[in-house]
Design a protein around this motif. Structure first.
Motif, PDB file in Angstrom:
ATOM      1  N   GLN A   8       0.878  -1.194  -0.277  1.00  0.00           N
ATOM      2  CA  GLN A   8      -0.299   0.097   0.027  1.00  0.00           C
ATOM      3  C   GLN A   8       0.884   1.323  -0.035  1.00  0.00           C
ATOM      4  O   GLN A   8       1.768   1.395   0.771  1.00  0.00           O
ATOM      5  N   PRO A  10       0.443   5.548  -0.754  1.00  0.00           N
ATOM      6  CA  PRO A  10      -0.332   6.646  -1.191  1.00  0.00           C
ATOM      7  C   PRO A  10      -0.092   7.120  -2.402  1.00  0.00           C
ATOM      8  O   PRO A  10      -1.097   7.812  -3.174  1.00  0.00           O
ATOM      9  N   ASN A  14      -3.929   5.475  -5.811  1.00  0.00           N
ATOM     10  CA  ASN A  14      -4.805   6.243  -4.789  1.00  0.00           C
ATOM     11  C   ASN A  14      -4.659   5.533  -3.345  1.00  0.00           C
ATOM     12  O   ASN A  14      -5.643   5.508  -2.531  1.00  0.00           O
ATOM     13  N   GLY A  15      -3.395   4.882  -2.897  1.00  0.00           N
ATOM     14  CA  GLY A  15      -3.436   4.161  -1.628  1.00  0.00           C
ATOM     15  C   GLY A  15      -4.014   2.761  -1.526  1.00  0.00           C
ATOM     16  O   GLY A  15      -3.972   2.330  -0.518  1.00  0.00           O
ATOM     17  N   GLU A  16      -4.835   2.475  -2.615  1.00  0.00           N
ATOM     18  CA  GLU A  16      -5.482   1.096  -2.403  1.00  0.00           C
ATOM     19  C   GLU A  16      -4.477  -0.084  -2.450  1.00  0.00           C
ATOM     20  O   GLU A  16      -3.600  -0.241  -3.294  1.00  0.00           O
ATOM     21  N   THR A  25      -5.553  -4.712  -7.541  1.00  0.00           N
ATOM     22  CA  THR A  25      -5.730  -4.123  -6.199  1.00  0.00           C
ATOM     23  C   THR A  25      -6.483  -5.418  -5.726  1.00  0.00           C
ATOM     24  O   THR A  25      -7.196  -6.352  -6.102  1.00  0.00           O
TER      25      THR A  25
END
Length: 109
Positions: A8, A10, A14-16, A25
């Protein structure tokens, strides 16, 4: 070298949380599984993934049930087909989790 299979950042996606070595993801893997994709089909469609990495993503999701609540059955297992006992046999013990990695009702070797 130890690989952190779920990462993970950021600044990435998008931080997923995502699977090491891919742009897939944890949520996308859970969606594939919930839509009936088994391990063979996931690996065929996404050859950059590894058996261990997918199992790690499922265990990661189990550790954050609030974030991934839509992917769990009432009995606490993940929706969709999991690994068979044979597919899970080579995994480290922490990833041979019935109902999360392994198909519900299948005993791990």
């Amino acid at each position: 070298m130890t690989i952190k299979w779920v990462q993970q950042d950021p600044l990435v996606l998008n931080g997923e949380p995502f699977c090491y070595g891919s742009r897939l993801t944890v949520r996308q893997l859970l969606e594939l599984r919930a839509n009936g994709y088994d391990l063979t089909r996931i690996l065929t469609d996404h050859p950059e993934l590894r058996v261990l990495g997918i199992a790690a993503a499922f265990v990661y999701a189990a550790g954050d049930r609030q974030r991934y609540a839509d992917f769990f059955e009432a009995d606490g297992s993940l929706k969709g087909p999991g690994y068979s006992a044979a597919e899970a046999a080579g995994l480290p013990a922490q990833y041979r989790v019935p109902g999360i990695v392994i198909k519900p009702g299948v005993n791990a070797a």
